[in-house]
Design a protein around this motif. Structure first.
Motif, short mmCIF file in Angstrom:
data_model
loop_
_atom_site.label_atom_id
_atom_site.label_comp_id
_atom_site.label_asym_id
_atom_site.label_seq_id
_atom_site.Cartn_x
_atom_site.Cartn_y
_atom_site.Cartn_z
N GLU A 191 0.74 29.83 -42.75
CA GLU A 191 1.00 30.21 -41.40
C GLU A 191 -0.35 31.04 -41.45
O GLU A 191 -1.43 30.32 -40.23
N ARG A 192 -1.06 31.56 -41.65
CA ARG A 192 -1.93 32.85 -41.26
C ARG A 192 -3.47 32.05 -41.42
O ARG A 192 -3.77 32.57 -41.10
N SER A 217 -2.31 26.54 -32.23
CA SER A 217 -1.49 25.74 -31.33
C SER A 217 -0.16 27.24 -30.86
O SER A 217 -0.27 26.89 -29.35
N ARG A 218 -0.11 27.78 -31.45
CA ARG A 218 0.72 28.69 -30.93
C ARG A 218 0.48 29.36 -29.69
O ARG A 218 1.25 29.89 -28.65
N LYS A 219 -1.04 30.03 -30.14
CA LYS A 219 -1.94 30.40 -29.14
C LYS A 219 -1.10 29.52 -27.67
O LYS A 219 -1.96 30.01 -26.36
N GLU A 220 -2.13 28.45 -27.66
CA GLU A 220 -1.83 27.55 -26.61
C GLU A 220 -0.77 27.19 -25.81
O GLU A 220 -0.68 27.66 -24.87
N ARG A 221 0.10 27.44 -26.88
CA ARG A 221 1.57 27.30 -26.19
C ARG A 221 1.83 28.13 -25.71
O ARG A 221 2.65 28.91 -24.29
N GLN A 222 2.20 29.84 -25.53
CA GLN A 222 1.86 31.15 -24.87
C GLN A 222 1.20 30.99 -24.03
O GLN A 222 1.46 31.00 -22.93
N ARG A 223 0.37 30.76 -23.49
CA ARG A 223 -0.90 30.41 -23.13
C ARG A 223 -0.87 29.43 -21.62
O ARG A 223 -0.38 29.89 -20.71
N LYS A 224 0.18 28.33 -22.06
CA LYS A 224 0.81 27.88 -20.96
C LYS A 224 1.82 27.57 -20.67
O LYS A 224 2.34 27.75 -19.46
N TYR A 225 2.68 28.68 -21.33
CA TYR A 225 3.78 29.23 -20.89
C TYR A 225 3.66 29.79 -19.77
O TYR A 225 4.82 30.45 -19.08
N LEU A 226 2.67 30.70 -19.97
CA LEU A 226 3.24 32.47 -19.40
C LEU A 226 1.87 31.38 -17.75
O LEU A 226 1.94 32.42 -17.07
N SER A 227 1.86 30.53 -17.85
CA SER A 227 0.81 29.77 -16.63
C SER A 227 2.34 29.08 -15.91
O SER A 227 1.50 28.85 -15.07
N LEU A 228 2.94 29.18 -16.22
CA LEU A 228 4.05 28.51 -15.69
C LEU A 228 5.31 29.24 -14.46
O LEU A 228 4.79 30.26 -14.41
N SER A 229 5.28 28.65 -12.86
CA SER A 229 5.88 29.19 -12.28
C SER A 229 6.98 29.99 -12.86
O SER A 229 7.31 29.09 -14.03
N PRO A 230 7.89 31.06 -12.18
CA PRO A 230 8.99 30.96 -12.90
C PRO A 230 10.63 29.85 -12.85
O PRO A 230 11.01 29.83 -13.29
N TRP A 231 9.79 29.10 -11.61
CA TRP A 231 10.86 28.18 -11.67
C TRP A 231 10.75 27.05 -12.85
O TRP A 231 12.25 26.42 -14.00
N ASP A 232 9.37 26.99 -12.97
CA ASP A 232 9.26 25.90 -14.43
C ASP A 232 10.31 27.15 -15.40
O ASP A 232 10.10 25.64 -16.31
N LYS A 233 9.92 28.11 -16.11
CA LYS A 233 10.25 29.19 -17.61
C LYS A 233 11.94 28.52 -16.99
O LYS A 233 11.84 28.53 -18.19
N ALA A 234 12.71 28.41 -15.83
CA ALA A 234 13.82 28.90 -16.00
C ALA A 234 14.18 26.72 -16.54
O ALA A 234 15.34 26.96 -16.74
N THR A 235 13.56 26.41 -15.72
CA THR A 235 13.80 25.28 -16.46
C THR A 235 13.77 24.87 -17.75
O THR A 235 14.00 24.76 -18.20
#
Length: 147
Positions: A81-82, A90-108
């Protein structure tokens, strides 16, 4: 200036302030300890992956037997994997997109992941949705005079 003798009592406000100071100090030490344990765990994992890389290199010589135990199998996937730049990106992009979500979107997203990851939760959600649809249908049929 002298420390009080064991028989001396403190005023109530002073005891509360000492207690809050000691509690906050304990929490800081606990957080620092968890941080150090986490970084130590990460460094040990990285060391193990490097050792696996050396094992892999030594096993690449001709005439060497290849015996894989559980430890090697566990770190082989992390090693592969390394090496894979796409999975890391892909992992970094998913993390970046997750951090840019609003709190409501994160909860959903969290609720969706929870429901989809558990068979019982999926079953409960299905029957709950079915029940609500039937209830709305019956109420709307009764309200329009059809029932």
């Amino acid at each position: 200036g002298h420390p009080p003798s064991p028989g001396t009592s403190f005023p109530e406000g002073q005891v509360d302030s000492l207690l809050s100071i000691i509690s906050s100090q304990r929490e800081r030490f606990r957080a620092k300890n968890q941080e150090l344990e986490g970084s130590e765990l990460d460094s040990l994992r990285a060391d193990n992956i490097k050792l696996y890389e050396k094992i892999k290199f030594l096993q690449s010589y001709p005439g060497r037997g290849s015996s894989r135990d559980d430890t090697e199998q566990r770190y082989s996937s992390q090693y592969e994997e390394r090496l894979d730049p796409f999975s890391s990106f892909s992992r970094k992009e998913r993390q970046r997109k997750y951090l840019s979500l609003s709190p409501w979107d994160k909860a959903t997203l969290g609720m969706g992941r929870l429901i989809l990851s558990n068979k019982t939760a999926r079953t409960v959600a299905f029957f709950y949705t079915l029940f609500l649809h039937c209830l709305v249908f019956l109420v709307s049929a009764w309200a329009t005079g059809g029932g």
